[in-house]
Design a protein around this motif. Sequence first.
Motif, PDB file in Angstrom:
ATOM      1  N   ARG A 111       0.822  -1.211   0.000  1.00 15.02           N
ATOM      2  CA  ARG A 111       0.000   0.000   0.000  1.00 15.02           C
ATOM      3  C   ARG A 111       0.858   1.264   0.000  1.00 15.02           C
ATOM      4  N   TRP A 112       2.012   1.198   0.655  1.00 12.25           N
ATOM      5  CA  TRP A 112       2.912   2.350   0.716  1.00 12.25           C
ATOM      6  C   TRP A 112       3.774   2.493  -0.541  1.00 12.25           C
ATOM      7  N   GLY A 113       3.769   1.460  -1.396  1.00  7.84           N
ATOM      8  CA  GLY A 113       4.571   1.501  -2.607  1.00  7.84           C
ATOM      9  C   GLY A 113       5.986   0.983  -2.443  1.00  7.84           C
ATOM     10  N   PHE A 114       6.313   0.481  -1.238  1.00 11.77           N
ATOM     11  CA  PHE A 114       7.652  -0.049  -1.000  1.00 11.77           C
ATOM     12  C   PHE A 114       7.816  -1.464  -1.540  1.00 11.77           C
ATOM     13  N   LEU A 115       6.700  -2.169  -1.691  1.00  8.33           N
ATOM     14  CA  LEU A 115       6.677  -3.462  -2.358  1.00  8.33           C
ATOM     15  C   LEU A 115       5.606  -3.418  -3.445  1.00  8.33           C
ATOM     16  N   GLU A 116       5.744  -4.294  -4.430  1.00  4.10           N
ATOM     17  CA  GLU A 116       4.731  -4.476  -5.461  1.00  4.10           C
ATOM     18  C   GLU A 116       4.314  -5.943  -5.463  1.00  4.10           C
ATOM     19  N   ARG A 117       3.058  -6.190  -5.710  1.00  2.30           N
ATOM     20  CA  ARG A 117       2.531  -7.555  -5.748  1.00  2.30           C
ATOM     21  C   ARG A 117       2.409  -8.006  -7.193  1.00  2.30           C
ATOM     22  N   ARG A 118       2.936  -9.174  -7.504  1.00  2.00           N
ATOM     23  CA  ARG A 118       2.809  -9.746  -8.844  1.00  2.00           C
ATOM     24  C   ARG A 118       2.385 -11.193  -8.683  1.00  2.00           C
ATOM     25  N   GLY A 119       1.095 -11.433  -8.933  1.00  2.00           N
ATOM     26  CA  GLY A 119       0.567 -12.764  -8.648  1.00  2.00           C
ATOM     27  C   GLY A 119       0.621 -13.003  -7.147  1.00  2.00           C
ATOM     28  N   GLY A 120       1.199 -14.113  -6.755  1.00  2.00           N
ATOM     29  CA  GLY A 120       1.347 -14.406  -5.332  1.00  2.00           C
ATOM     30  C   GLY A 120       2.721 -14.073  -4.805  1.00  2.00           C
ATOM     31  N   ARG A 121       3.477 -13.245  -5.542  1.00  2.00           N
ATOM     32  CA  ARG A 121       4.853 -12.941  -5.153  1.00  2.00           C
ATOM     33  C   ARG A 121       5.039 -11.427  -5.001  1.00  2.00           C
ATOM     34  N   TYR A 122       6.134 -11.074  -4.318  1.00  2.00           N
ATOM     35  CA  TYR A 122       6.412  -9.664  -4.044  1.00  2.00           C
ATOM     36  C   TYR A 122       7.748  -9.265  -4.654  1.00  2.00           C
ATOM     37  N   ARG A 123       7.824  -7.986  -5.043  1.00  2.00           N
ATOM     38  CA  ARG A 123       9.102  -7.431  -5.476  1.00  2.00           C
ATOM     39  C   ARG A 123       9.209  -6.008  -4.922  1.00  2.00           C
ATOM     40  N   LEU A 124      10.435  -5.485  -4.879  1.00  3.64           N
ATOM     41  CA  LEU A 124      10.643  -4.144  -4.354  1.00  3.64           C
ATOM     42  C   LEU A 124       9.928  -3.118  -5.233  1.00  3.64           C
ATOM     43  N   GLY A 125       9.360  -2.091  -4.583  1.00  9.26           N
ATOM     44  CA  GLY A 125       8.545  -1.126  -5.297  1.00  9.26           C
ATOM     45  C   GLY A 125       9.287   0.111  -5.751  1.00  9.26           C
ATOM     46  N   MET A 126       8.664   0.833  -6.674  1.00 10.10           N
ATOM     47  CA  MET A 126       9.265   2.037  -7.240  1.00 10.10           C
ATOM     48  C   MET A 126       9.408   3.159  -6.214  1.00 10.10           C
ATOM     49  N   ARG A 127       8.598   3.118  -5.162  1.00 13.09           N
ATOM     50  CA  ARG A 127       8.704   4.155  -4.138  1.00 13.09           C
ATOM     51  C   ARG A 127      10.085   4.134  -3.492  1.00 13.09           C
ATOM     52  N   LEU A 128      10.667   2.938  -3.316  1.00 11.79           N
ATOM     53  CA  LEU A 128      12.019   2.828  -2.765  1.00 11.79           C
ATOM     54  C   LEU A 128      13.031   3.476  -3.695  1.00 11.79           C
ATOM     55  N   PHE A 129      12.877   3.228  -5.001  1.00 12.79           N
ATOM     56  CA  PHE A 129      13.781   3.831  -5.977  1.00 12.79           C
ATOM     57  C   PHE A 129      13.673   5.351  -5.925  1.00 12.79           C
ATOM     58  N   GLU A 130      12.434   5.847  -5.864  1.00 11.50           N
ATOM     59  CA  GLU A 130      12.210   7.289  -5.847  1.00 11.50           C
ATOM     60  C   GLU A 130      12.882   7.936  -4.642  1.00 11.50           C
ATOM     61  N   ILE A 131      12.699   7.353  -3.474  1.00 12.62           N
ATOM     62  CA  ILE A 131      13.296   7.905  -2.253  1.00 12.62           C
ATOM     63  C   ILE A 131      14.819   7.797  -2.314  1.00 12.62           C
ATOM     64  N   GLY A 132      15.312   6.669  -2.845  1.00  8.84           N
ATOM     65  CA  GLY A 132      16.747   6.469  -2.923  1.00  8.84           C
ATOM     66  C   GLY A 132      17.451   7.521  -3.752  1.00  8.84           C
ATOM     67  N   GLN A 133      16.772   8.013  -4.790  1.00  7.40           N
ATOM     68  CA  GLN A 133      17.377   9.036  -5.644  1.00  7.40           C
ATOM     69  C   GLN A 133      17.531  10.372  -4.943  1.00  7.40           C
ATOM     70  N   ARG A 134      16.880  10.520  -3.785  1.00  3.38           N
ATOM     71  CA  ARG A 134      16.956  11.784  -3.050  1.00  3.38           C
ATOM     72  C   ARG A 134      18.113  11.820  -2.046  1.00  3.38           C
ATOM     73  N   VAL A 135      18.806  10.699  -1.839  1.00  2.00           N
ATOM     74  CA  VAL A 135      19.910  10.663  -0.883  1.00  2.00           C
ATOM     75  C   VAL A 135      20.984  11.639  -1.358  1.00  2.00           C
ATOM     76  N   PRO A 136      21.282  12.696  -0.593  1.00  2.60           N
ATOM     77  CA  PRO A 136      22.170  13.759  -1.095  1.00  2.60           C
ATOM     78  C   PRO A 136      23.560  13.287  -1.492  1.00  2.60           C
ATOM     79  N   ARG A 137      24.223  12.511  -0.619  1.00  3.50           N
ATOM     80  CA  ARG A 137      25.610  12.130  -0.913  1.00  3.50           C
ATOM     81  C   ARG A 137      25.683  11.306  -2.187  1.00  3.50           C
ATOM     82  N   GLN A 138      24.812  10.331  -2.300  1.00  2.00           N
ATOM     83  CA  GLN A 138      24.808   9.477  -3.483  1.00  2.00           C
ATOM     84  C   GLN A 138      24.506  10.274  -4.729  1.00  2.00           C
ATOM     85  N   ARG A 139      23.514  11.153  -4.668  1.00  2.00           N
ATOM     86  CA  ARG A 139      23.095  11.923  -5.837  1.00  2.00           C
ATOM     87  C   ARG A 139      24.188  12.884  -6.286  1.00  2.00           C
TER      88      ARG A 139
END
Length: 260
Positions: free
Chosen positions: A62-90
Motif C-alpha cells: 500500500r505504501w509503494g515499497f513493495l509491489e505484488r505480482r501474482g502471489g509474489r512480491y518485489r521491491l517497489g518504485m517508491r524505494l527507488f524514488e526515495i533512494g534518488q533523493r539521498v544527497p551524498r549518493q546523488r
Amino acid sequence: MNHRAMDAVLESPAESGSVLGKARLILEAFGLDDEDLGLSELTRRTGLAKSSVHRLSQELVRWGFLERRGGRYRLGMRLFEIGQRVPRQRILRELARPFMEDLLQATGQTIHLAVVDGLEVLYLEKVSGHRQVGRPSRVAGRMPLHCTATGKALLAFGPRRLFDEVVAGPLARPTPRTTVAPGLLEQELRRARELGYAVEYEQARIGYMSVAIPLAGATGTTVAALSVTGPVAAGRAERFAGLLDAAGRGVTKLLGVRDV
C-alpha cells in the motif's frame, strides 16, 4: 538470507521486534539477484511469523515499497524514488558521471564509483560498454574492502581505524589471489599511498585487474573512490592510473565546492 538481513535478525529483540524492524527485515530479504520472492521465502529469510510477514507485506504494498505480482512480491518504485533523493549518493554520481564516461571512451573498460559502507565497498555508479566484466558488478552491489581496488584506495587514504576494523576479523577470499594476511594488506596500502593509486590483480575476479584512486571532498577527507576494471594486461596499471588521475582532479575540483 543475505548478510544485511542476517545482521538485522541478530539485532536486539527490541529492534527486530518493532514494526519498523520487521518491515526492514522484509525489505532487506531481497538480494541483488531476486526479482521477486514468495511469502514462504520471505518468511524463511526474515525468521518472522508467516502471519506477520503477510500483514506487513500488504502494508508495504500500500505504501509503494513493495509491489505484488501474482502471489509474489518485489521491491517497489517508491524505494527507488526515495533512494534518488539521498544527497551524498546523488551529488557524487552527478559530479562523477561525465568523467566516468570520458574514462570509458579512453579505456573501453568498466568504470566504477564507490564509497565505504560498513566494512564493504558500495557501488554508487557504473559505466561500461558492450564488453562486461565477468560476473558483472552492479550499482548498489557490494564487495569486501580488502579485495577490490576501490576498497584498497578507500582503506589506504581513509582513517586508520577503518583498516583496524577490517583486519579485526577473518578476511574473505573471493579468489586464490586475494590478500588475506593483514601484514601483506598493510604493505599493499602503503604502496598505494606512495603511488597515489591502488591496484589489484585477480583479487576480486580471476582474469581481471582494477586500478583506483581516492576522491577527496571539500575538507580533504576521502569520500569515494574511482576505478577502471578490465582484463589483466601488461602496462595497463600505469596507463589507467594516469587517466584516472586526470579524471580525479576534475571530480575533486567540483567536490571542493559541494558538501558531501
